[in-house]
Structures are given as structure tokens and as C-alpha cells.
Design a protein around this motif. Structure first.
Motif, PDB file in Angstrom:
ATOM      1  N   CYS A 109      11.730   4.154 -22.684  1.00 45.35           N
ATOM      2  CA  CYS A 109      12.412   2.858 -22.633  1.00 45.35           C
ATOM      3  C   CYS A 109      12.053   2.031 -23.843  1.00 45.35           C
ATOM      4  O   CYS A 109      10.865   1.853 -24.149  1.00 45.35           O
ATOM      5  N   SER A 127      16.254  -7.248 -16.302  1.00 48.66           N
ATOM      6  CA  SER A 127      15.575  -6.473 -17.351  1.00 48.66           C
ATOM      7  C   SER A 127      14.420  -5.676 -16.762  1.00 48.66           C
ATOM      8  O   SER A 127      14.265  -4.481 -17.045  1.00 48.66           O
ATOM      9  N   MET A 128      13.631  -6.350 -15.925  1.00 47.35           N
ATOM     10  CA  MET A 128      12.475  -5.660 -15.326  1.00 47.35           C
ATOM     11  C   MET A 128      12.940  -4.470 -14.498  1.00 47.35           C
ATOM     12  O   MET A 128      12.382  -3.378 -14.577  1.00 47.35           O
ATOM     13  N   ARG A 129      13.992  -4.714 -13.702  1.00 51.09           N
ATOM     14  CA  ARG A 129      14.492  -3.659 -12.816  1.00 51.09           C
ATOM     15  C   ARG A 129      14.980  -2.462 -13.638  1.00 51.09           C
ATOM     16  O   ARG A 129      14.602  -1.313 -13.366  1.00 51.09           O
ATOM     17  N   TRP A 170      15.978 -12.098 -16.351  1.00 53.60           N
ATOM     18  CA  TRP A 170      14.778 -11.298 -16.653  1.00 53.60           C
ATOM     19  C   TRP A 170      14.514 -10.290 -15.530  1.00 53.60           C
ATOM     20  O   TRP A 170      14.062  -9.172 -15.774  1.00 53.60           O
ATOM     21  N   SER A 216       4.071  -6.340 -19.552  1.00 57.26           N
ATOM     22  CA  SER A 216       3.870  -5.996 -18.139  1.00 57.26           C
ATOM     23  C   SER A 216       4.896  -4.982 -17.635  1.00 57.26           C
ATOM     24  O   SER A 216       4.805  -4.519 -16.510  1.00 57.26           O
ATOM     25  N   ILE A 217       5.909  -4.675 -18.430  1.00 58.07           N
ATOM     26  CA  ILE A 217       6.907  -3.684 -17.987  1.00 58.07           C
ATOM     27  C   ILE A 217       6.730  -2.398 -18.809  1.00 58.07           C
ATOM     28  O   ILE A 217       6.218  -2.444 -19.928  1.00 58.07           O
ATOM     29  N   THR A 256      12.318 -13.454 -22.111  1.00 58.20           N
ATOM     30  CA  THR A 256      11.835 -13.243 -20.737  1.00 58.20           C
ATOM     31  C   THR A 256      12.110 -14.485 -19.883  1.00 58.20           C
ATOM     32  O   THR A 256      11.717 -14.531 -18.722  1.00 58.20           O
ATOM     33  N   VAL A 287      14.253  -1.538 -16.735  1.00 61.37           N
ATOM     34  CA  VAL A 287      13.175  -0.834 -17.450  1.00 61.37           C
ATOM     35  C   VAL A 287      12.354  -0.010 -16.453  1.00 61.37           C
ATOM     36  O   VAL A 287      12.030   1.158 -16.718  1.00 61.37           O
ATOM     37  N   CYS A 288      12.031  -0.594 -15.303  1.00 60.12           N
ATOM     38  CA  CYS A 288      11.217   0.147 -14.324  1.00 60.12           C
ATOM     39  C   CYS A 288      11.978   1.362 -13.792  1.00 60.12           C
ATOM     40  O   CYS A 288      11.414   2.459 -13.694  1.00 60.12           O
TER      41      CYS A 288
END
Ligand code: SF4
Length: 308
Positions: free
Chosen positions: A183, A169-171, A166, A208-209, A152, A173-174
Motif C-alpha cells: 500500500c 482512507s484508513m479502511r 480519513w 498508524s496505518i 488526515t 489501506v487496512c
């Protein structure tokens, strides 16, 4: 009497989704990697084995359906009613034009007994068009997109030449989860520059994701990689876990994870001839068994130290 798991295990998750036994069959669908050919970066991730990245290996002669039929034969004599998930594992399995991708996924789904797809990829290699298509597919069958997150921490991601951040990655997964697609994430514990405290702190960030599943494994140094060379030149930059120490880190990590994330694996086993270090000689199920025992001794369980 069988003891209950102290974490959400993957086989229980599969049992909740399917009637009967389900087995993943790994595929090499002839994909390549955008972090090697200059599309996302050059040279690849520093831990990735260059020897396995050659045109012969990628240009597999066997079609997807033949690989699946061969995989099925391997399991079917023991479990005739087994169902299968086609696991697009090798390299970046969303790297290509949408028509070619659809063709590959649908070839797998057309094989008798295949009840879903698991697609391994990078977080910077999925388009909205592909995710829309997978969301449609998800209404008819099981679809899990598994992202290589690895860390992360952007400093680490740069250091290992991942070629994404990171935030990517967040984008990814969301955007995947918001379409109703399952996911998965993959992280490596023990990357250079990350202390035990840094690693355990990542559990909260990963939590958090909107991940459904998570795989983690120890850092392994593979012969012929840039990371192996870095290790030989500067061993002081690395801390390679012993198995007991790694297990303590995993337990600490799992305790800090969101309690509903399904944990698929904790260990990786590279072929002995390619592995420089650490060589624990442990199989997955042996590690899992020891992990459960140690968690019971410590009264540890997934999410025990999780804070929203
Ligand atoms: S680990 Fe994956 S993304 Fe990185 S170089 Fe290897 S194939 Fe490419």
C-alpha cells in the motif's frame, strides 16, 4: 564516498525487491474520476486541474501496451536490461467494472519486461472483489496500490472537496494491506487551513496505518482550478511555503514518521505554464540532494521523533 540515506528511499526499496534496474512507466489507461461525474462528488478536488480533465485527454488513442512499448524505448537505449513497472497514474485507476479492470492490468503485465503494477486510486474506490483479485495477482507479481490520502483531517478533506473521509482512507489501506498487497499513500503538505503544527502532527496519524510507501509534495496552485480562484479571492487563507521553509517542514514530518515507511518523493513539478505558485524551479533530485544535506546538518533522520 556516497553518504547513506537518512530516510528509507524508494530506489533502495526497489533494489531489495528486484534484481537489476526498475523504472516506472506512467500510463493513461483511459480512466475517469468518480469525484467529477457525481458518483462520489461533483466538480472534483479543488486543486485538480480542470483543463486536463477533458474527454480527449482521457480517451487516449494509444493502447496500454503501446504506451508501455514507447516508454520502454525511451529507457532501453541507456539500460538494455531495464525492467518496468506499469504505473496506472492518470485519474482513478480502479474506477470501472472488474472485468474491464482485469483486462487493463493484464494487458500491461503481458508486455515483455513489465514486472509489476502500481495502481493509483482513491480510497473510496476499491471493492473487496477487486482487492481479492489483486491479492491473487500479488502472489505472482509486484503489486502496489497507491491511495490519494491528501490529508488526515476531515475538515481539510471537505474543504478541498475530496469526497471521502480519513475513515475511508484508513479502511482502504487496512483492507488492502491485510490481503498482503503493498500500500502506498500520497499527501499534500500545505493545504489551506493546516498549520505547520497540524501538518507535522499528521505524520503520526499516517504512521498508524499499514502503509509501505509514502509520497508527499508541496501544495501547488494550478491555473484554472477552484483552489486558484479561492487564492485569488482570499490569499490570506493560504500559506504558500518557500522552498527552505518547506524543507524544514518535510524534515520535521519525516522525523515523526514510522521509520520503516519507504519515502518515494517530496516534491511535485507541475508544468510551468499551468503553475500559478509557488514556482521554485527545482527538480526532484535537486531537492532530494538539498534535503539530505540539511538533514545531515541537523542530525535528523526518519523516525527520530516517532512515538508508537
Ligand atoms: S485529484 Fe484525482 S480524485 Fe480529485 S478530481 Fe482530480 S482526478 Fe479526481
Amino acid at each position: 564516498m556516497e553518504q547513506p540515506f537518512l530516510y528509507n528511499d524508494f530506489s533502495t526499496f526497489l533494489r531489495s525487491r528486484f534484481a537489476g534496474k526498475v523504472q516506472k512507466i506512467s500510463l493513461n489507461a483511459g480512466f475517469t474520476c468518480p469525484n467529477r461525474d457525481g458518483t462520489k462528488g461533483w466538480g472534483g478536488c479543488t486543486y485538480c486541474n480542470n483543463q486536463t480533465f477533458n474527454p480527449d485527454y482521457c480517451r487516449t488513442d494509444k493502447s496500454i501496451s503501446l504506451q508501455l512499448e514507447e516508454g520502454k524505448k525511451f529507457f532501453a537505449h541507456k539500460y538494455p536490461d531495464m525492467q518496468y513497472l506499469a504505473y496506472f497514474q492518470a485519474y482513478t485507476n480502479t474506477y470501472g467494472g472488474i472485468d474491464g479492470l482485469k483486462h487493463k492490468y493484464e494487458e500491461a503485465l503481458a508486455v515483455d519486461g513489465v514486472v509489476g503494477l502500481v495502481i493509483g486510486t482513491r480510497p473510496d474506490c476499491v471493492s473487496a472483489e477487486l482487492l481479492d483479485y489483486l491479492a491473487e495477482l500479488e502472489r505472482q507479481t509486484f503489486v502496489l496500490v497507491e491511495y490519494g490520502l491528501e490529508s488526515t483531517d476531515d475538515v481539510t478533506l471537505r474543504r478541498i472537496n475530496r469526497g471521502h473521509t480519513w475513515a475511508d482512507s484508513m479502511r482502504a489501506v487496512c483492507e488492502t494491506a491485510e490481503r498482503g498487497i503493498l500500500c502506498g499513500g500520497h499527501v499534500i503538505l500545505g493545504l489551506p487551513g493546516e498549520s505547520r503544527e497540524n501538518i507535522v502532527a499528521q505524520a503520526a496519524v499516517v504512521s498508524s496505518i499499514p502503509l509501505t510507501t509514502l509520497k508527499m509534495h508541496q501544495l501547488q496552485l494550478i491555473r484554472g482550478t477552484r483552489m486558484a480562484q479561492e487564492y485569488e479571492e482570499h490569499p490570506e487563507d493560504f500559506h504558500l511555503f518557500g522552498v527552505d521553509e518547506y524543507m524544514e517542514v518535510v524534515i520535521d514530518y519525516v522525523e515523526h514518521l514510522r521509520p520503516d515507511i519507504v519515502l518515494e518523493r517530496f516534491l511535485s513539478q507541475s508544468p510551468k505554464e499551468l503553475l500559478l505558485a509557488p514556482d521554485w524551479g527545482l527538480k526532484n533530485y535537486e531537492f532530494n540532494h538539498r534535503l539530505q544535506k540539511r538533514m545531515r546538518e541537523l542530525n535528523a533522520y526518519q523516525g527520530k521523533k516517532y512515538e508508537m
